[in-house]
Every structure is written in C-alpha cells, then in structure tokens.
Design an enzyme around this catalytic site. Sequence first.
Site, mmCIF file in Angstrom:
data_model
loop_
_atom_site.group_PDB
_atom_site.id
_atom_site.type_symbol
_atom_site.label_atom_id
_atom_site.label_comp_id
_atom_site.label_asym_id
_atom_site.label_seq_id
_atom_site.Cartn_x
_atom_site.Cartn_y
_atom_site.Cartn_z
ATOM 1 N N HIS A 91 73.152 67.988 -2.390
ATOM 2 C CA HIS A 91 73.153 69.108 -3.351
ATOM 3 C C HIS A 91 71.975 68.873 -4.310
ATOM 4 O O HIS A 91 70.826 68.758 -3.878
ATOM 5 C CB HIS A 91 74.534 69.154 -4.017
ATOM 6 C CG HIS A 91 74.810 70.352 -4.877
ATOM 7 N ND1 HIS A 91 74.026 71.470 -4.910
ATOM 8 C CD2 HIS A 91 75.830 70.596 -5.759
ATOM 9 C CE1 HIS A 91 74.538 72.362 -5.760
ATOM 10 N NE2 HIS A 91 75.634 71.840 -6.294
ATOM 11 N N HIS A 149 69.909 74.942 4.122
ATOM 12 C CA HIS A 149 70.741 75.512 3.068
ATOM 13 C C HIS A 149 71.957 76.143 3.712
ATOM 14 O O HIS A 149 71.861 76.714 4.794
ATOM 15 C CB HIS A 149 69.942 76.575 2.285
ATOM 16 C CG HIS A 149 70.574 76.920 0.982
ATOM 17 N ND1 HIS A 149 71.548 77.868 0.863
ATOM 18 C CD2 HIS A 149 70.382 76.409 -0.261
ATOM 19 C CE1 HIS A 149 71.933 77.942 -0.392
ATOM 20 N NE2 HIS A 149 71.244 77.070 -1.104
ATOM 21 N N ASP A 174 64.782 72.909 -3.912
ATOM 22 C CA ASP A 174 64.567 71.509 -4.334
ATOM 23 C C ASP A 174 63.250 70.938 -3.815
ATOM 24 O O ASP A 174 62.677 70.037 -4.424
ATOM 25 C CB ASP A 174 65.732 70.626 -3.877
ATOM 26 C CG ASP A 174 66.974 70.887 -4.697
ATOM 27 O OD1 ASP A 174 66.837 71.379 -5.825
ATOM 28 O OD2 ASP A 174 68.080 70.606 -4.209
HETATM 29 N N1 ACO Z 1 66.815 67.723 7.952
HETATM 30 C C1 ACO Z 1 67.097 67.504 9.247
HETATM 31 N N2 ACO Z 1 68.159 68.042 9.855
HETATM 32 C C2 ACO Z 1 68.966 68.830 9.148
HETATM 33 C C3 ACO Z 1 68.715 69.119 7.804
HETATM 34 C C4 ACO Z 1 67.591 68.527 7.214
HETATM 35 N N3 ACO Z 1 67.295 68.740 5.932
HETATM 36 N N4 ACO Z 1 69.671 69.945 7.340
HETATM 37 C C5 ACO Z 1 70.487 70.173 8.361
HETATM 38 N N5 ACO Z 1 70.072 69.511 9.450
HETATM 39 C C6 ACO Z 1 70.688 69.488 10.765
HETATM 40 C C7 ACO Z 1 71.861 68.513 10.780
HETATM 41 O O1 ACO Z 1 71.476 67.220 11.139
HETATM 42 C C8 ACO Z 1 72.740 69.155 11.805
HETATM 43 O O2 ACO Z 1 72.257 68.853 13.092
HETATM 44 P P1 ACO Z 1 73.271 68.484 14.278
HETATM 45 O O3 ACO Z 1 74.105 69.709 14.456
HETATM 46 O O4 ACO Z 1 72.348 68.172 15.399
HETATM 47 O O5 ACO Z 1 74.065 67.316 13.774
HETATM 48 C C9 ACO Z 1 72.540 70.648 11.589
HETATM 49 O O6 ACO Z 1 71.253 70.777 10.995
HETATM 50 C C10 ACO Z 1 73.600 71.285 10.702
HETATM 51 O O7 ACO Z 1 73.740 70.475 9.516
HETATM 52 P P2 ACO Z 1 74.891 70.736 8.461
HETATM 53 O O8 ACO Z 1 74.867 69.641 7.459
HETATM 54 O O9 ACO Z 1 76.190 70.997 9.138
HETATM 55 O O10 ACO Z 1 74.387 72.127 7.886
HETATM 56 P P3 ACO Z 1 74.781 72.741 6.517
HETATM 57 O O11 ACO Z 1 74.496 74.170 6.562
HETATM 58 O O12 ACO Z 1 76.138 72.327 6.155
HETATM 59 O O13 ACO Z 1 73.729 71.962 5.593
HETATM 60 C C11 ACO Z 1 72.624 71.111 3.774
HETATM 61 C C12 ACO Z 1 73.276 72.344 4.402
HETATM 62 C C13 ACO Z 1 73.714 70.100 3.371
HETATM 63 C C14 ACO Z 1 71.874 71.575 2.537
HETATM 64 C C15 ACO Z 1 71.663 70.449 4.784
HETATM 65 O O14 ACO Z 1 70.706 71.376 5.242
HETATM 66 C C16 ACO Z 1 70.961 69.211 4.219
HETATM 67 O O15 ACO Z 1 71.538 68.122 4.265
HETATM 68 N N6 ACO Z 1 69.739 69.371 3.656
HETATM 69 C C17 ACO Z 1 69.042 68.266 3.025
HETATM 70 C C18 ACO Z 1 69.536 68.084 1.605
HETATM 71 C C19 ACO Z 1 69.091 69.189 0.713
HETATM 72 O O16 ACO Z 1 67.927 69.595 0.706
HETATM 73 N N7 ACO Z 1 70.021 69.673 -0.132
HETATM 74 C C20 ACO Z 1 69.720 70.725 -1.119
HETATM 75 C C21 ACO Z 1 70.506 71.949 -0.812
HETATM 76 S S1 ACO Z 1 69.991 73.290 -1.849
HETATM 77 C C22 ACO Z 1 70.616 72.985 -3.379
HETATM 78 O O17 ACO Z 1 71.503 72.237 -3.598
HETATM 79 C C23 ACO Z 1 69.906 73.689 -4.481
#
Ligand code: ACO
Length: 400
Positions: free
Chosen positions: A238, A286, A334
């Site tokens: 987050h 996201h 971010d």
């Molecule tokens: N880098 C690489 N792979 C990713 C990323 C990433 N940043 N984000 C998601 N994925 C991949 C996951 O590994 C997963 O792959 P898999 O199915 O092969 O295991 C797939 O995409 C789905 O991931 P989830 O975590 O289930 O997707 P969700 O929609 O729940 O994720 C999240 C959202 C938590 C923001 C995720 O994209 C992430 O971890 N991003 C990095 C952290 C980040 O930037 N957070 C800020 C969010 S915005 C905010 O708070 C203002």
Amino acid sequence: MSRRPEVRCVEEEGPLGKLIIVPKGLENVVPDTTAISGVDPKGEHTIYRGYLITDLAENANFYEAAYLFLYGQLPCEDELREIKRKIDTYRAQVPEKLFDALKLVPATHPMYYGSFGVLFLGQYYAPEWRFDDDFLYDHALRLIAQLPVIFAAGWHLSRHGTFIRPDPGLDHPRDVLRMITGRTPSDLAARAFEVSLILYMDHGFNASTFTVRVIGSTLSDMYSAVAGGIGALKGPLHGGANEKAIEMLLDAKRRAEELGKPLEEYIEEYILEKLKRKERIMGFGHRIYKIHDPRTDVAAKYIRQLKDGEWWLKVLKRAEEVMWREKRLPANIDFYTAVLYYQLGIPVPMYTPVFAMGRVVGWTAHYIEQVKNNRLIRPTEKYVGPTGLKYRPIEERCRR
Ligand code: ACO
C-alpha cells in the site's frame, strides 16, 4: 477499457443462513456505499465528491480539497478562511507534552511516530469520545493539522535531538515541507508538494481507509481509527510502496553508474532481472486501475519542472513500457511520487508519512461517514481447520 476479473462469489448454507464466499482480498466486493470518493465504472478516473481528482489536483488548494472531503462541497470565501484559520492554528498547537514524549521514542521508522503521536493526541484531547458534529469535525481538523507535525518532529528529534516548529503564518503544505526538509520551499516546490497531498487524499475503500472504517464501525474514537489507518498504510503493498520504489530506482541508478550505462536504458535490464527472480516491482499494479492511474499524469507535470525532470521522466516511461510489455501492469501514483519527493529533497523514510499527511483527510471524512450511518463491520469466516479434538493434559499430549 476495464479488464476487471469476473466476480467469483459462491453461495453456501451456513449455521445462521446463507454464506456468500467472496474472492480473496475482497476484490470487486462492495461492503457499503460512500459519497466521498470512488472510481468511475470504467475504472479510469477517480472522483472526489463529484469532481475528477485531476481537476482538483490541478486547480484546488489543500484547504479547499480538505473542506470538500469533510463537508461535501467546495467552500465559499468565509468557509475557506475559517478552515484555513483552524488548520493553521491547530498546526501550531501540538501539545508540548507530545514533543517530550516523542523524545523518548527510539529512532525507528517514522510511520511509528505517527501512530504513537495520534494515540497520544486522542488521550490528550478526547478521553471521552462523542459523536456530535461539532466534536467530530473539530477533531478531524486537529488530526489533519497535527499529524504532519508529529511525523516531522519525530523524524528530526530521533536524528538530531531538535525539531522545526510549525509556523502558522505559512500555508499548510509549504510549512509542512519546510518542517520536513528544514528549508523554506520555492513556490514551485510548495505547489508540487500540495498537489501530491491532494492526489493522496482519498481513494475509495483502499486498505487503510477500510481499516479506518472497520475501527469506526466499532464506535471506537477517530484517533484510534487513524492510528489503525497509519498501520495499514505502512505496508509495502500500500503506501509503503513509494519508499520502496525510490529505493529500487536509486539502486538501479547506482548499478547503472557502476556499469557506465545510462539509467534510462539500464532500467529495462534491471527490471527484467527482478522479474526473473519473481520479485514485485514496487510502484506498479493496482487493485482498481488496470490500464492507467490518472494521478501519475498530474505528478508527471511537476516532475518535469523540477530538478532533472526530463531525465527522470525518460526513466519512468521506459520502466512503464517494460512493465506493460512484460506484465500488462501500469505504474501507480507511488512510482511517480517516489521521484517527486526525491526531487523535493524529502528524506526517503518520510515518503510514506507524507502519503499519510494527505490521506488523513480521507480517513477522517470516511470515519465520519461511517459513524453517521453505522453498522458493525464484521464478516464471517469459513473455518477450514480440524474439528473434534479433545483437550488432554500436557503430560499426556507431550509424552514421547
Ligand atoms: N510487480 C510484479 N508482479 C506483480 C506486481 C508488481 N508490482 N503486481 C502484481 N503482480 C503480479 C503478481 O505477482 C501476481 O502474479 P501471479 O498471478 O503470477 O502470482 C499478479 O500480478 C496478481 O497480483 P495480486 O497481488 O493478486 O494483484 P492485486 O490486484 O491484488 O495487486 C497490488 C495490487 C498489491 C498493488 C500489486 O500490484 C503490488 O503488489 N504492487 C506493488 C506494490 C505497490 O506498488 N503498491 C502500491 C499500490 S497503490 C497505492 O497504495 C497508492
């Protein structure tokens, strides 16, 4: 175009009626309505109380946006004067005892100063919590005004033993940036910082806001709810992502320099290596924005005008191309504020606290909306552990 997955809900009979088993992480689950903020049905734009976030970030000031969140409409002149007077006054009225208490907190991640300080303020101002309007709005304004002072003072006290006192004669964003960096910011820097706070103010039922609403739904006080929000925001999935994103970019920059390669080219190799190791690239992906996060466009406008802006944008754009090609993931806000805060000279561990300084506006507005139309938020679990075990005394169950 939205690429949201289908909702996969399953209905099942439970002991007290029908159970609805929703997707893990509550994706696409709507636990309540809100009139504060949300994303349009196509998942392209964030709406703040009817206005596009980009419109407000471009045109409104901090006080106007905060007023809009709390009271539901943009202020008229007298209302604007009053909210400004209150926020500026409260900013300079953080109890001296809290500064004394912060001196006792060991040097730690500054997010802890926030939750510590907010809980202190709750006990100091309002040991008996109430739910009438005057009381709720007054405490919301105190939190909005004083949370930045707590973060900045905690940060400086733990490192230098002194801190920079607020100046109620300055506008809130300018004064807050001054307290963090120790320098009076230029007009451009102060506005860039102000815009980033507006961009961060709210975003529907994000994890920290939902935490605030869950705590509010127990009719606990606003200070406890905001302390919970700070805890949720701290996590790298987050708000903690802006800190992790700049750490990654600076690591890539160091390595590119060692290899004698331009970062705007090397970033591709760097990201591909990380993806190969199955690491997440912080600042990408996201839960709601699957194609583009519109907040990044506004942040980019200010990055361009600040130090090395054109070069940073080349690096960011290249990283975005790679991540879209490889993972179909867009950059989120971010990734952009990470660079913006670096350009503004904000210490890296203060990036997520700055996020909280904006988001506290949304948290307090959501707390008020929740308690005014409340029902305890309490989902039901699906227990999958063993059953039928029988207690045996320790000497029996541990006999080898
Ligand atoms: N880098 C690489 N792979 C990713 C990323 C990433 N940043 N984000 C998601 N994925 C991949 C996951 O590994 C997963 O792959 P898999 O199915 O092969 O295991 C797939 O995409 C789905 O991931 P989830 O975590 O289930 O997707 P969700 O929609 O729940 O994720 C999240 C959202 C938590 C923001 C995720 O994209 C992430 O971890 N991003 C990095 C952290 C980040 O930037 N957070 C800020 C969010 S915005 C905010 O708070 C203002």
